[in-house]
Design an enzyme around this catalytic site. Structure first.
Site, PDB file in Angstrom:
ATOM      1  N   CYS A 135     -75.175 -11.807  89.369  1.00  0.00           N
ATOM      2  CA  CYS A 135     -74.137 -12.350  90.231  1.00  0.00           C
ATOM      3  C   CYS A 135     -73.029 -13.005  89.405  1.00  0.00           C
ATOM      4  O   CYS A 135     -73.262 -13.494  88.306  1.00  0.00           O
ATOM      5  CB  CYS A 135     -74.734 -13.406  91.146  1.00  0.00           C
TER       6      CYS A 135
ATOM      7  N   ARG B  21     -70.551  -7.636  85.174  1.00  0.00           N
ATOM      8  CA  ARG B  21     -71.886  -8.203  85.309  1.00  0.00           C
ATOM      9  C   ARG B  21     -72.759  -7.367  86.245  1.00  0.00           C
ATOM     10  O   ARG B  21     -73.966  -7.549  86.285  1.00  0.00           O
ATOM     11  CB  ARG B  21     -71.784  -9.640  85.844  1.00  0.00           C
TER      12      ARG B  21
ATOM     13  N   TRP C  53     -75.564  -9.444  92.927  1.00  0.00           N
ATOM     14  CA  TRP C  53     -76.474  -8.416  92.407  1.00  0.00           C
ATOM     15  C   TRP C  53     -77.821  -8.739  93.037  1.00  0.00           C
ATOM     16  O   TRP C  53     -78.456  -9.736  92.699  1.00  0.00           O
ATOM     17  CB  TRP C  53     -76.520  -8.505  90.885  1.00  0.00           C
TER      18      TRP C  53
ATOM     19  N   ASN D  82     -75.742 -18.131  91.582  1.00  0.00           N
ATOM     20  CA  ASN D  82     -76.229 -17.127  90.632  1.00  0.00           C
ATOM     21  C   ASN D  82     -77.557 -17.630  90.094  1.00  0.00           C
ATOM     22  O   ASN D  82     -77.636 -18.745  89.599  1.00  0.00           O
ATOM     23  CB  ASN D  82     -75.218 -16.965  89.480  1.00  0.00           C
ATOM     24  N   GLY D  83     -78.591 -16.809  90.195  1.00  0.00           N
ATOM     25  CA  GLY D  83     -79.899 -17.223  89.678  1.00  0.00           C
ATOM     26  C   GLY D  83     -80.980 -16.921  90.692  1.00  0.00           C
ATOM     27  O   GLY D  83     -80.776 -16.145  91.628  1.00  0.00           O
TER      28      GLY D  83
ATOM     29  N   GLU E 292     -81.862   4.126  71.048  1.00  0.00           N
ATOM     30  CA  GLU E 292     -80.606   3.603  71.582  1.00  0.00           C
ATOM     31  C   GLU E 292     -79.795   4.727  72.235  1.00  0.00           C
ATOM     32  O   GLU E 292     -79.217   4.554  73.307  1.00  0.00           O
ATOM     33  CB  GLU E 292     -79.832   2.904  70.461  1.00  0.00           C
TER      34      GLU E 292
ATOM     35  N   GLU F 165     -78.749   5.222  81.066  1.00  0.00           N
ATOM     36  CA  GLU F 165     -78.193   4.141  81.893  1.00  0.00           C
ATOM     37  C   GLU F 165     -76.870   4.512  82.550  1.00  0.00           C
ATOM     38  O   GLU F 165     -76.556   4.037  83.625  1.00  0.00           O
ATOM     39  CB  GLU F 165     -78.106   2.809  81.136  1.00  0.00           C
TER      40      GLU F 165
ATOM     41  N   HIS G 238     -98.226  15.625  69.740  1.00  0.00           N
ATOM     42  CA  HIS G 238     -99.396  14.938  70.296  1.00  0.00           C
ATOM     43  C   HIS G 238     -99.302  14.812  71.813  1.00  0.00           C
ATOM     44  O   HIS G 238     -99.985  13.992  72.415  1.00  0.00           O
ATOM     45  CB  HIS G 238     -99.574  13.578  69.619  1.00  0.00           C
TER      46      HIS G 238
ATOM     47  N   LYS H 106     -74.617  -6.602  83.605  1.00  0.00           N
ATOM     48  CA  LYS H 106     -74.284  -6.821  82.202  1.00  0.00           C
ATOM     49  C   LYS H 106     -75.140  -7.923  81.600  1.00  0.00           C
ATOM     50  O   LYS H 106     -75.602  -7.823  80.474  1.00  0.00           O
ATOM     51  CB  LYS H 106     -72.796  -7.173  82.077  1.00  0.00           C
TER      52      LYS H 106
HETATM   53  C1  AGP Z   1     -77.451  -1.955  77.055  1.00  0.00           C
HETATM   54  O1  AGP Z   1     -76.514  -0.971  77.201  1.00  0.00           O
HETATM   55  C2  AGP Z   1     -77.826  -2.694  78.248  1.00  0.00           C
HETATM   56  N1  AGP Z   1     -76.738  -3.140  78.987  1.00  0.00           N
HETATM   57  C3  AGP Z   1     -78.953  -3.694  78.079  1.00  0.00           C
HETATM   58  O2  AGP Z   1     -80.049  -3.002  77.560  1.00  0.00           O
HETATM   59  C4  AGP Z   1     -78.705  -4.960  77.233  1.00  0.00           C
HETATM   60  O3  AGP Z   1     -78.605  -4.639  75.881  1.00  0.00           O
HETATM   61  C5  AGP Z   1     -79.863  -5.947  77.478  1.00  0.00           C
HETATM   62  O4  AGP Z   1     -79.876  -6.296  78.825  1.00  0.00           O
HETATM   63  C6  AGP Z   1     -79.781  -7.178  76.618  1.00  0.00           C
HETATM   64  O5  AGP Z   1     -78.642  -7.928  76.890  1.00  0.00           O
HETATM   65  P1  AGP Z   1     -78.170  -9.082  75.927  1.00  0.00           P
HETATM   66  O6  AGP Z   1     -77.811  -8.449  74.631  1.00  0.00           O
HETATM   67  O7  AGP Z   1     -76.997  -9.691  76.609  1.00  0.00           O
HETATM   68  O8  AGP Z   1     -79.312 -10.035  75.767  1.00  0.00           O
END
Ligand code: AGP
Length: 608
Positions: free
Chosen positions: A2, A27, A75, A100-101, A481, A488, A504, A603
Site C-alpha cells: 500500500c 509499490r 495492495w 499501510n501494514g 535471477e 514476474e 536428475h 515493489k
Molecule cells: C525483484 O524483481 C522483485 N521485485 C523482488 O524479488 C525483490 O527483489 C524482493 O522483494 C526484495 O526486495 P528488497 O530488495 O526491497 O528487499
C-alpha cells in the site's frame, strides 16, 4: 504494498493526492482512494483498479473539493480487491484513515468492537483500526492514538483525519515507512520520497511510535505521551527527473540503461589508491580479518545478488557463505555465532522478512551489515554497518539496477575480504578493482549490442508455456535471477536449474521447441555446460545461449547466441545479466503486460 499520501495546504487537494499516489504506483496496488475535507465534511472517493479508474470516477461523480486530505493505493492483504475494501476507511462519524501494514490481532479487536455495538462494512484489518480509533476518540487525538496503539499489534503507518479537526492531519507509524514533507504553507505525508518530490525535497522521517501533526502552518511531532520531539530535517538528493521515465517507454528499460551510472556512483567513492575501501561504512580490514563465516539474508532479486556473493567470496576469500531466503532464515533457528557476519541485502530497506531476519541476527550477537538502496530506511538505520548502493530510485517492480549495484558491492567486499585474509596481494586486489571500474563501460556496450537481438528473440518466447534457465557456478546464480525476471513480468512459467542437475529429473520436461536459456560465461565450466546444453538440444529444446564474445560455439549447440563483452571470469555476471533483463523486458512488452507494475506484485514488501 500500500501507498499512503496526505496533504494540507492551499492547493487542490484531490489533484495533489492523485499525483502523489502516481509516484507510489511502483509499490503495486489494486485499488485507490482519497478522502478530502469539503465544507466541514469528509468526502471519500474510491475505486477498484488503477488510479485512472479513480480519476474516471471522479470525472463522472465530481471530485472532492478542498485543501486537506489523505489518499491511498491498496495492495490487498485482508479481503479481496474491491471498492468496499479500499481505503480510506471511516471508523464511524469521527475518524477516517488510510493504512499501510498488517494488524495482527484484528480479529480479537473486531470481536470486542462488535460486542460494543459496532458494525463493519469491509473485510479489512484497517477498518478495525478506524473503528477502534473512533471508539477511543473523545476530542483528544493524541490520547486516542495512544490508546489505540497500545491495543493494536502488527505493522502500520496511518494517516488520520478527525472529522472535528478540519485543516489537520495526524500520522503515526510502527514498522511501516512514513515520511512527513514540508514546504512554505503546506505539508505532506507519504510512504516514500518520490511521492512528494514534485512539491518539496524537505522531509522528516517518522520513527516508530511517533505521532506527526500536520497543518498548513507546519508540522510538529510528539511521542505517545504527547511529549514534543524535535527531529532532523532531511533534504532528498533525488531530482524529480530521477523519479520519472525520462523519455523511455517504461521505468524498467530506463533503469536498465541507468546501470552503468549506478555502478559508477556506487563503486567509485569506495576506492582509495586503487584498493576497495569500506572504512566509512564501518568495515575495516582489521574487522574483516576476524570474520569466520558469513550469512547473506535477503528476498527475491536481492537474495540472487547474495548468491553471486557466495560464489565469489568462497572462491577468492575462502570464507564460508550461507545464503538464506529471509522468510526461511527467521523461522529456521539458524546457527549464528558471535564472529559471524550477517549481511542483509535490500533495495527498499523495508522488506519485512529481511528486517526481521536482521533483528534476529542482532539478537543472537552477530554483527550485521546492510546493503541498502533506500536512504534512511529501517534496515539501513538498524544495521551495525551499512553500505548504501547508489542506484537512485528504482520504480519498476522488477529490480534491475538495484541488483547490479548489489553485486558491485559484493565484489568490493569480496576483494577487500580476500585481501584482509591474505589470499590476494594488494597488487592483485588493485587489478581486480580496476577491472570492476571498467564494468560500467562494458554494461553500456552490452546494452547496445544485445538490445535488438533480445527484442527479436523475445518474439520467439512469447507463446511458450514454460522455459528453463540453466548454468553452472556463477552462471547458475545468474540463471536464477534471469528466470525470476522473466516470470514476474511476462507471466510465463520458468525455472532455473543447475545445468548438471538436469538429468536428475528436470530433463523430462524438455519437449520439442521448449525454450532453454543457457548461460555459459564461465570459461572454466564452459565445456561442462555445453555438454548439458547438447543434452537438452538432443531432446528438441530451442536453445538460447548467453556466452562471452570470444567463446567458440559449435554449430549444433544453440539456435540463438547472445554474446556479451568478455571481462574477468568472476565479473561476467555484470555483463551477462543485461541480456537476461532485456529478454524479460521485451517478452513482457510483446505480451502486452503492465511491465512496471506486474500483477499481484508490490515493489516494497512491507508485510510478512
Ligand atoms: C525483484 O524483481 C522483485 N521485485 C523482488 O524479488 C525483490 O527483489 C524482493 O522483494 C526484495 O526486495 P528488497 O530488495 O526491497 O528487499
Amino acid at each position: 504494498m500500500c501507498g499512503i499520501v496526505g496533504y494540507v495546504g492551499n492547493r487542490d487537494c484531490s489533484e495533489v493526492l492523485v499525483s502523489a499516489l502516481r509516484k507510489l504506483e511502483y509499490r503495486g496496488y489494486d485499488s485507490a482512494g482519497i478522502a478530502v475535507f469539503e465544507s466541514g465534511k469528509i468526502n471519500i472517493k474510491k475505486a477498484q483498479g488503477r488510479l485512472d479508474d479513480l480519476e474516471d470516477k471522479m470525472k463522472y461523480e465530481g471530485k472532492p473539493c478542498g485543501n486537506v486530505g489523505i489518499g491511498h493505493t491498496r495492495w490487498a492483504t485482508h479481503g479481496v480487491p474491491s471498492e468496499i475494501n479500499s481505503h480510506p476507511h471511516r471508523g464511524g462519524d469521527k475518524v477516517t484513515i488510510v493504512h499501510n501494514g498488517i494488524i495482527e490481532n484484528y480479529k480479537e479487536l473486531k470481536e470486542m468492537l462488535i460486542k460494543n455495538g459496532r458494525t463493519f462494512v469491509s473485510e479489512t484489518d484497517t477498518e478495525v483500526v478506524a473503528q477502534l480509533l473512533d471508539f477511543n476518540y473523545d476530542g483528544d487525538p493524541v490520547g486516542a492514538l495512544r490508546k489505540t496503539l497500545s491495543q493494536v499489534e502488527g505493522s502500520f503507518a496511518l494517516g488520520v483525519l478527525f472529522a472535528d479537526r478540519e485543516g489537520e492531519i495526524y500520522a503515526v507509524r510502527r514498522e511501516s515507512p512514513l515520511i512527513v514533507g514540508v514546504a512554505e504553507g503546506e505539508s505532506f505525508i507519504a510512504s516514500d520520497v518520490p511521492a512528494i518530490i514534485q512539491y518539496t525535497k524537505k522531509y522528516y522521517l517518522l520513527e516508530h511510535d511517533e505521532i506527526a501533526h500536520l497543518t498548513s502552518d507546519g508540522v510538529s511531532f510528539c511521542d505517545l505521551n504527547g511529549k514534543h520531539i524535535s527531529k532532523e530535517l532531511k533534504v532528498a538528493d533525488w531530482s524529480q527527473d530521477a523519479a520519472e521515465k525520462g523519455g523511455y517507454d517504461h521505468y524498467m528499460i530506463k533503469e536498465i540503461h541507468e546501470q552503468p551510472t549506478s555502478v559508477k556512483t556506487t563503486v567509485t567513492p569506495r576506492i582509495s589508491d586503487g584498493m576497495p575501501s569500506l572504512d566509512e561504512c564501518g568495515i575495516t580490514v582489521d574487522y574483516l580479518k576476524k570474520v569466520k563465516q558469513i550469512h547473506i539474508v535477503a528476498c527475491g532479486t536481492a537474495m540472487h545478488a547474495g548468491m553471486v556473493g557466495k560464489y565469489i567470496i568462497e572462491k577468492l576469500a575462502k570464507v564460508p557463505v550461507i545464503v538464506d531466503i529471509a522468510s526461511e532464515f527467521r523461522y529456521r533457528e539458524p546457527l549464528i555465532h558471535k564472529d559471524d557476519l550477517v549481511i542483509i541485502i535490500s533495495q527498499s530497506g523495508e522488506t519485512a522478512d529481511s528486517l526481521a531476519a536482521m533483528r534476529l541476527a542482532k539478537s543472537m550477537g552477530a554483527k550485521t551489515l546492510a546493503i541498502v538502496n533506500a536512504k534512511g530506511s529501517s534496515i539501513a538505520r538498524e544495521a551495525d554497518m551499512l553500505i548504501y548502493t547508489h542506484a537512485g530510485p528504482e520504480i519498476a517492480v522488477a529490480s534491475t539496477k538495484a541488483y547490479m549495484v548489489q553485486i558491485s558491492v559484493m565484489y568490493l567486499l569480496c576483494f577487500e575480504l580476500a585481501f584482509a585474509k591474505g589470499y590476494i596481494t594488494d597488487g592483485e586486489c588493485c587489478r581486480l578493482t580496476d577491472a570492476l571500474c571498467e564494468i560500467p563501460a562494458l554494461i553500456d556496450d552490452t546494452i547496445d549490442t544485445t538490445n535488438d537481438l533480445c527484442h527479436e528473440i523475445a518474439e520467439k518466447l512469447i507463446d511458450a508455456d514454460s522455459l528453463l534457465y540453466i548454468g553452472r557456478g556463477l552462471d547458475y546464480a545468474l540463471s536464477m535471477e534471469g528466470s525470476l525476471k522473466l516470470k514476474e513480468i511476462s507471466y510465463i512459467h520458468s525455472e532455473a536449474y543447475a545445468a548438471g542437475e538436469l538429468k536428475h529429473g528436470t530433463i523430462s520436461l524438455i519437449t520439442e521447441g521448449m525454450p532453454v536459456i543457457a548461460v555459459a560465461t564461465q570459461t572454466s565450466l564452459y565445456d561442462k555446460t555445453v555438454s548439458n546444453i547438447k543434452e537438452v538440444k538432443a531432446r528438441g529444446a530451442m536453445v538460447i545461449l548467453v556466452c562471452d564474445e570470444k567463446a567458440e560455439v559449435g554449430a549444433d549447440v544453440a539456435d540463438h547466441i547472445i554474446r556479451v563483452p568478455k571481462t574477468l571470469e568472476m565479473l561476467m555476471p555484470m555483463t551477462a545479466i543485461v541480456p537476461l533483463q532485456l529478454l524479460a523486458y521485451y517478452t513482457s512488452v510483446l505480451r502486452g503486460n503492465d511491465v512496471d507494475k506486474p500483477r499481484n506484485l508490490a515493489k516494497s514488501v512491507t508485510v510478512e
